[in-house]
Design a protein around this motif. Structure first.
Motif, PDB file in Angstrom:
ATOM      1  N   THR A 167       0.839  -1.197   0.000  1.00 21.81           N
ATOM      2  CA  THR A 167       0.000   0.000   0.000  1.00 21.81           C
ATOM      3  C   THR A 167       0.873   1.246   0.000  1.00 21.81           C
ATOM      4  OG1 THR A 167      -0.147  -0.239   2.413  1.00 21.81           O
ATOM      5  CG2 THR A 167      -2.072  -0.898   1.139  1.00 21.81           C
ATOM      6  N   THR A 168       0.448   2.234  -0.739  1.00 15.08           N
ATOM      7  CA  THR A 168       1.030   3.558  -0.593  1.00 15.08           C
ATOM      8  C   THR A 168       0.451   4.185   0.674  1.00 15.08           C
ATOM      9  OG1 THR A 168      -0.736   4.662  -1.815  1.00 15.08           O
ATOM     10  CG2 THR A 168       1.116   3.794  -3.096  1.00 15.08           C
ATOM     11  N   LYS A 204       5.713   0.464  -5.318  1.00 16.89           N
ATOM     12  CA  LYS A 204       4.473  -0.305  -5.255  1.00 16.89           C
ATOM     13  C   LYS A 204       4.638  -1.644  -5.954  1.00 16.89           C
ATOM     14  CE  LYS A 204      -0.083  -0.866  -4.858  1.00 16.89           C
ATOM     15  NZ  LYS A 204      -0.850  -0.876  -3.610  1.00 16.89           N
TER      16      LYS A 204
END
Length: 673
Positions: free
Chosen positions: A72-73, A218
């Motif tokens: 996840t960012t 990512k």
């Protein structure tokens, strides 16, 4: 949810329950911890605070190491944390300077001064400060001085989180989206900006949005075609997602391309943010002969993707179910039956094994052979009642399906029960028809085709009275109200189970399901059996049916149950009669030379009388709980005769021979203390 990015300007949190971590992925393991934080915040009458870092510490401390792939960012993480219901999230800018803070300065200047935690929740291996010198023992020293309460996340749970993250990354890297999404408990998301591409898709009649991820670290799933949903300006569309190198066109040095054909969408969105939720893998990337063959393949993909997404949407409207099984040194049964758990056909289903302190290698067997199954581990054996209470305490599902590990489930057993219960809201708990896996033509002792209770508190079943077990020839194949549903395969509404306080943990095992079903009926709910749903129970795998331990638990717990629930006037009469009848049962064991069983009956009575003051207090508390959860008049489906008289004196050995008029509904009498 409040989000704070400036740690120098934090508000004064009220009774803050604080936890710290990267929470990459915000997957099932993280979600379990977050639920605990929220529960603790309610207990402290305070607020939950999650402290996380941006960028990820590894990106700062090992800047030359590009092996880190984020699930996840930061923005994606915030969205998932908000969905989890966290009150506050503090994003700490992670820098080299921050990493050089000494351990005590970290605790005093960072944690205590800025957050003033009422309670701190961290892992057993939590490390912090310069060279990661700070540890849990240092935090304990502050807790002993009263700086904050300290709660440790145990080793097994931390390992579960680490293993889950690794499994998710491994699954995504081989396009196993189903496993990844199951472990995440949400679709895997790629957030990016729409950039200009070569417009190859447009020439084929399938224009695509080319996506550049917001964070280069990512993790991008394996190459191929996927079914996905995309969110553009807060509107969700179906999409065909492609990840690959476009081998059909032999484009050199273009790298991995991420392209989404958004169905029913033709606007120009260059530079816009787009969120892609990946639902299912459709096929691998293919090298085709040219544009026309590719166009035909994309048309086939579109049909497959539309079907996949429609099925996914349909599943989202189903009630959520957690199928939970307790395990105690049960590797042999798991090897035999766990595959049938995985074959159950129901969309929104999570399978959880709660391990009651097993000392064999059953847990490692599950981890290696059934990676999609969640495992909750306890350090000791809490029994059936206590084990399930602990396992369900942190869960929040529409239904719980509580099943034994020695049971062969059929693919449709669960969906058939849920369909009936959804149509009848006051039907709170149900069981399937239970056949024996030793003799599949016969009912099984533990539950058969629905449980009943006679006027003196003795339990029996349709299909099994005392030790007489019937062949199943369809004689009881009709939906009917019963008194109790077997704990071998019990489907219960989640909200009602928690409202009833779960099982009585003091029972340890046996008859706790009768106790809770009686509670439900007193509150106006109904209990049912759905014979169209069938399972096969081995029976007695953990504790054989005719052993002193089981005799003790059955007699003691049965006496406790009737004391907690029966109307006061009738209870005194029943207890006097039970002393006489159970004395006869004791003599029966002696005549059969089952002396340990006879002693078990005597020990059961001793245990019951010793616990009588406690049981009476439970009776009083139970009355208040029932009134709080009441949905209507009490409807308790007693058999108003004595099953012992019918069985021994009138020779009625089968349920079909019993006087059906004796099955009545009692109402106001159950409100009497």
């Amino acid at each position: 949810m409040n989000i704070f990015r400036d740690i120098s300007a934090l508000p004064l949190f009220h009774n803050a329950v604080v936890t710290i971590g990267s929470f990459d992925g915000v997957h099932r393991g993280h979600q379990r911890i977050l639920k605990r934080i929220k529960r603790l915040a309610r207990q402290y009458e305070g607020e939950s605070v999650v402290v996380t870092f941006d960028p990820h510490p590894r990106q700062v401390l090992s800047s030359s190491d590009d092996s880190l792939k984020l699930l996840t960012t930061t923005e994606e993480k915030l969205e998932y944390l908000q969905e989890c219901g966290v009150n506050n999230v503090v994003i700490v800018p992670f820098t080299i300077e921050f990493s050089h803070i000494g351990p005590r300065e970290y605790v005093e200047r960072f944690l205590i001064d800025r957050f003033k935690p009422r309670c701190l929740v961290v892992g057993y291996n939590h490390r912090f400060g310069r060279n990661r010198q700070g540890n849990f023992h240092l935090l304990q020293s502050y807790a002993k001085q009263g700086a904050f309460d300290l709660i440790k996340i145990e080793k097994q749970e931390i390992e579960h989180i680490d293993v889950s993250s690794t499994k998710i990354r491994n699954a995504l890297s081989v396009a196993d989206i189903r496993t990844g999404n199951t472990l995440l408990n949400h679709p895997y998301r790629i957030t990016g900006r729409v950039i200009r591409g070569r417009k190859v898709g447009r020439s084929l009649g399938y224009p695509t949005a080319n996506i550049e991820p917001l964070n280069p670290a990512k993790l991008i799933p394996a190459q191929g075609v996927y079914a996905a949903f995309v969110n553009v300006d807060q509107v969700t569309f179906e999409a065909m997602l492609y990840i690959g190198t476009r081998p059909t066109f032999d484009l050199k040095d273009t790298g991995i391309s991420i392209e989404a054909h958004v169905l029913g969408f033709n606007q120009e969105i260059y530079g816009e943010r787009i969120d892609i939720d990946i639902i299912e893998f459709i096929r691998e990337d293919l090298t085709l002969t040219g544009a026309e063959e590719l166009r035909i393949q994309i048309q086939k993909d579109e049909l497959d993707i539309k079907s996949s997404l429609a099925h996914y949407v349909q599943r989202q409207h189903e009630p959520s179910v957690a199928m939970v099984a307790l395990n105690y040194n049960g590797k042999e049964m798991l090897e035999k039956y766990l595959a049938t758990f995985m074959a159950v056909e129901y969309g929104k289903l999570d399978i959880i094994i709660a391990d009651n302190g097993s000392q064999d290698d059953s847990v490692s067997f599950i981890q290696s052979h059934f990676p999609l199954i969640q495992i909750v581990r306890f350090a000791e054996n809490h029994g059936y009642a206590g084990g399930y209470n602990l396992a369900l305490a942190n869960l929040d599902y529409d239904y719980y399906a509580l099943v034994n590990t020695d049971i062969a489930l059929t693919p449709q057993w669960l969906s058939r029960i849920i369909t009936v219960m959804e149509a009848e809201p006051n039907l709170v708990a149900c069981q399937p028809k239970i056949r024996s896996d030793r003799d599949r033509e016969s009912f099984e002792y533990a539950g058969a085709c629905g449980g009943f209770m006679d006027a003196l508190g003795y339990a029996f079943c349709a299909g099994r009275i005392l030790n007489t077990i019937e062949k199943d020839i369809g004689q009881y194949d009709y939906v009917k109200d019963i008194f109790w549903a077997t704990g071998a395969a019990l489907v219960v509404r989640g909200e009602a189970f928690h409202a009833a306080g779960g099982f009585d943990a003091s029972y340890f095992a046996h008859q706790e399901e009768i106790d809770v079903c009686w509670t439900f009926q007193r509150a106006g709910y109904r209990i049912g059996v759905i014979p169209e749903s069938v399972v096969y129970h081995f029976g007695g795998a953990t504790l054989a049916y005719d052993t002193p331990a089981k005799v003790f638990l059955n007699f003691r717990n049965n006496l406790s149950t009737i004391t907690k629930h029966m109307p006061a006037g009738w209870l005194i009469i029943v207890l006097l009669m039970r002393v006489f009848l159970d004395f006869l049962a004791c003599l029966h064991f002696i005549f059969r030379a089952q002396f340990l069983n006879a002693m078990a009956v005597i020990r059961a009575y001793a245990g019951f009388w010793l616990r009588l003051p406690q049981t009476i207090r439970k009776r009083l508390r139970l009355y208040k709980r029932i009134e709080a959860m009441r949905i209507g008049p009490s409807k308790v489906n007693f058999y108003r005769r004595s099953i012992l008289i019918d069985y021994y004196l009138l020779n009625k050995r089968y349920f079909s021979q019993l006087t059906q008029k004796a099955h009545v509904t009692t109402e106001s009498s159950q409100n009497t203390l």
